[in-house]
Design a protein around this motif. Structure first.
Motif, PDB file in Angstrom:
ATOM      1  N   PHE A  73       0.728  -1.050   0.191  1.00 22.56           N
ATOM      2  CA  PHE A  73       0.076  -0.080  -0.050  1.00 22.56           C
ATOM      3  C   PHE A  73       0.823   1.112   0.160  1.00 22.56           C
ATOM      4  O   PHE A  73       0.386   2.325  -0.700  1.00 22.56           O
ATOM      5  N   PHE A  74       1.960   1.360   0.800  1.00 23.20           N
ATOM      6  CA  PHE A  74       2.951   2.290   0.831  1.00 23.20           C
ATOM      7  C   PHE A  74       3.556   2.551  -0.372  1.00 23.20           C
ATOM      8  O   PHE A  74       3.866   3.571  -0.841  1.00 23.20           O
ATOM      9  N   VAL A  75       4.120   1.429  -1.084  1.00 26.50           N
ATOM     10  CA  VAL A  75       4.786   1.541  -2.378  1.00 26.50           C
ATOM     11  C   VAL A  75       3.854   2.156  -3.569  1.00 26.50           C
ATOM     12  O   VAL A  75       4.100   3.071  -4.206  1.00 26.50           O
ATOM     13  N   VAL A  76       2.409   1.784  -3.658  1.00 28.91           N
ATOM     14  CA  VAL A  76       1.623   2.493  -4.337  1.00 28.91           C
ATOM     15  C   VAL A  76       1.107   3.746  -3.924  1.00 28.91           C
ATOM     16  O   VAL A  76       1.061   4.837  -4.870  1.00 28.91           O
ATOM     17  N   GLY A  77       1.290   4.026  -2.680  1.00 35.28           N
ATOM     18  CA  GLY A  77       0.961   5.499  -2.237  1.00 35.28           C
ATOM     19  C   GLY A  77       2.061   6.423  -2.671  1.00 35.28           C
ATOM     20  O   GLY A  77       1.844   7.461  -3.090  1.00 35.28           O
ATOM     21  N   GLY A  78       3.407   5.645  -2.743  1.00 37.81           N
ATOM     22  CA  GLY A  78       4.298   6.477  -3.032  1.00 37.81           C
ATOM     23  C   GLY A  78       4.588   7.033  -4.591  1.00 37.81           C
ATOM     24  O   GLY A  78       4.751   7.928  -5.106  1.00 37.81           O
ATOM     25  N   PHE A  79       3.738   5.694  -5.347  1.00 38.65           N
ATOM     26  CA  PHE A  79       3.808   6.219  -6.988  1.00 38.65           C
ATOM     27  C   PHE A  79       2.802   7.306  -6.998  1.00 38.65           C
ATOM     28  O   PHE A  79       3.075   8.308  -7.703  1.00 38.65           O
ATOM     29  N   ALA A  80       1.490   7.309  -6.374  1.00 41.03           N
ATOM     30  CA  ALA A  80       0.621   8.364  -6.421  1.00 41.03           C
ATOM     31  C   ALA A  80       0.913   9.662  -5.851  1.00 41.03           C
ATOM     32  O   ALA A  80       0.737  10.686  -6.429  1.00 41.03           O
ATOM     33  N   SER A  81       1.823   9.610  -4.832  1.00 43.47           N
ATOM     34  CA  SER A  81       2.259  10.668  -4.248  1.00 43.47           C
ATOM     35  C   SER A  81       3.157  11.591  -5.028  1.00 43.47           C
ATOM     36  O   SER A  81       3.065  12.885  -5.370  1.00 43.47           O
ATOM     37  N   ALA A  82       4.173  10.689  -5.686  1.00 47.43           N
ATOM     38  CA  ALA A  82       5.218  11.250  -6.688  1.00 47.43           C
ATOM     39  C   ALA A  82       4.470  12.006  -7.914  1.00 47.43           C
ATOM     40  O   ALA A  82       4.712  12.946  -8.502  1.00 47.43           O
ATOM     41  N   ALA A  83       3.353  11.106  -8.143  1.00 42.50           N
ATOM     42  CA  ALA A  83       2.387  11.460  -9.572  1.00 42.50           C
ATOM     43  C   ALA A  83       1.937  12.984  -9.252  1.00 42.50           C
ATOM     44  O   ALA A  83       1.698  13.933  -9.796  1.00 42.50           O
ATOM     45  N   GLY A  84       1.166  12.768  -7.868  1.00 38.47           N
ATOM     46  CA  GLY A  84       0.443  13.994  -7.466  1.00 38.47           C
ATOM     47  C   GLY A  84       1.349  15.342  -7.306  1.00 38.47           C
ATOM     48  O   GLY A  84       0.835  16.363  -7.625  1.00 38.47           O
ATOM     49  N   TRP A  85       2.589  14.967  -6.737  1.00 41.47           N
ATOM     50  CA  TRP A  85       3.360  16.207  -6.366  1.00 41.47           C
ATOM     51  C   TRP A  85       3.930  16.853  -7.723  1.00 41.47           C
ATOM     52  O   TRP A  85       3.911  18.132  -7.771  1.00 41.47           O
TER      53      TRP A  85
END
Length: 419
Positions: A73-85
């Motif tokens: 979940f945190f790996v996927v969250g990292g992907f989403a956070s990088a894209a969101g940023w």
């Protein structure tokens, strides 16, 4: 008054839906695991029995090596956070606005839960419910709340993490990994368990950082054989540190405080996710899969935060129905799980119809000052961190309701001097 940039849902044609599927699957799996861990029923002698049936099974510890999927979940969250940023900054947004929106996405859904628990505890005390029974239920309700503290920290460091990834991607990983190992060593050598919670600052941000690498395509550029070898190597290292180190064979026991094995599981799970991507992509081309993922994903925090209260309420109601609450871990209890899973899903769906609005941000005014943002973030962080340390209780429930109200109000208020 100037308004803040509003996060929007990306065009579905440009979105990696396999990551949405992974995130939804991870949360649903957590719900199912908890359904197998909450055992409440009547014993053969008519006494009330409570236990954790899944953990009583000989296979449980081994199953957690694959069933502990919160690192994913945190790996996927990292992907989403990088894209969101990246999207946020491309639109002219700054770190303050980004952290404000991400904090609000966690604080708003948590607010009604703390208010609900505070009211229930006050009502239970007023009518004289057995305090030991109340305490057992409330501790269960608080079990998943460690996630709020960990994810709030991860979201707060996204701008810094993105900068580190851009300037020194390998160096950032190494620094975080060394910090993880150092905190584990300090904890186990000193015998002070509380020191392990320093790894909230390093374990989950390190796993989030793997999501940055996933978004950059590092895993895409590895061959299937390389991904399999890397995942296998991670599991072998987990086995080594468990066999010769101080870590538990139960990966759920390595969760709080977070430890090195979670980092290794996160890397292995990132490899396995990439290996499964072709099959998952084909699945997510179907309208049924897209619909299920969208419906659950749009109310994911509600599902995560409320599933244990719902499970406990259903278990309590079952006690009142003759034959509906067999002894935990009995063959009848295991046979009843599919029905309980269905009932939980239905109740969560009905509950989400009322609570899903707490997951939407809407239009926001310009972000508050840095000082106000820091206060609001601390108000959001302290309640789940307190629950993580000592379990839910009346003081934390009431304090959490007050602090989350303050956090949401401050985060939604914005700056008065905006033009």
């Amino acid at each position: 008054m100037r308004t803040e940039l509003s996060p929007t849902t990306p065009d579905i044609s440009r979105r990696d839906l396999t990551l949405d599927l992974a995130r939804v699957t991870a949360v649903c799996f957590v719900v199912i695991v908890h359904l197998l861990q909450v055992g409440v029923g009547w014993g053969p002698d008519g006494s009330l029995v409570t236990s954790r049936p899944a953990e009583m099974q000989s296979w449980f510890d081994a199953a957690t090596w694959f069933g502990q999927i919160m690192p994913l979940f945190f790996v996927v969250g990292g992907f989403a956070s990088a894209a969101g940023w990246s999207t946020w900054t491309s639109r002219g947004g700054d770190a303050r606005g980004f952290i404000r929106s991400r904090t609000l996405r966690l604080a708003q859904p948590a607010l009604p839960l703390f208010v609900f628990v505070a009211i229930v505890l006050a009502a239970a005390a007023a009518i004289g419910v057995d305090p030991s029974l109340v305490d057992a239920a409330v501790v269960g309700v608080g079990m998943p709340l460690w996630f709020l503290a960990a994810y709030l920290l991860c979201q707060a460091v996204v701008p810094l993490a993105a900068h580190g990834h851009e300037r020194a991607p390998r160096g950032t990983l190494v620094v975080l990994l060394v910090a993880v190992i150092a905190v584990d060593a300090l904890r186990f050598l000193s015998g002070v368990e509380e020191l392990g919670y320093l790894n909230l600052l390093f374990v989950w941000p390190l796993i989030q950082q793997l999501g940055f690498w996933y978004r950059d395509g590092w895993f895409d550029r590895r061959s299937p054989v390389s991904l399999i070898a890397l995942a296998l190597a991670c599991y072998l290292v987990v086995g080594a540190v468990v066999a010769w180190g101080p870590y538990s064979t139960n990966m759920l026991a390595n969760l709080n405080p977070p430890t090195l094995p979670l980092v290794l599981l996160g890397l292995a799970q990132a490899c396995l996710l990439r290996l499964a991507k072709p099959a998952l992509t084909a699945l997510m081309r179907t309208r049924v899969a897209q619909g299920v993922v969208f419906v659950i994903g749009s109310r994911l925090m509600t599902v995560y935060l409320w599933h244990l209260p719902v499970i406990l309420v259903i278990s309590g109601i079952a006690l009142l129905v003759p034959g509906a609450a067999p002894a935990p871990a009995s063959p009848e209890w295991w046979a009843s799980r599919p029905l309980v899973i269905l009932a939980t899903a239905v109740v969560l769906w009905l509950l989400s119809l009322m609570l899903v609005r707490f997951e939407a941000l809407g239009t926001l005014p310009a972000a508050p000052s840095g000082a106000i943002l820091a206060i609001a973030w601390i108000c959001a962080f302290l309640p789940p961190f307190g629950v993580t340390l000592q379990g839910m209780n009346a003081a934390l429930a009431i304090g959490g309701a007050v602090l989350y109200t303050a956090s949401v109000v401050l985060l939604r208020r914005g700056r008065r001097d905006s033009a």
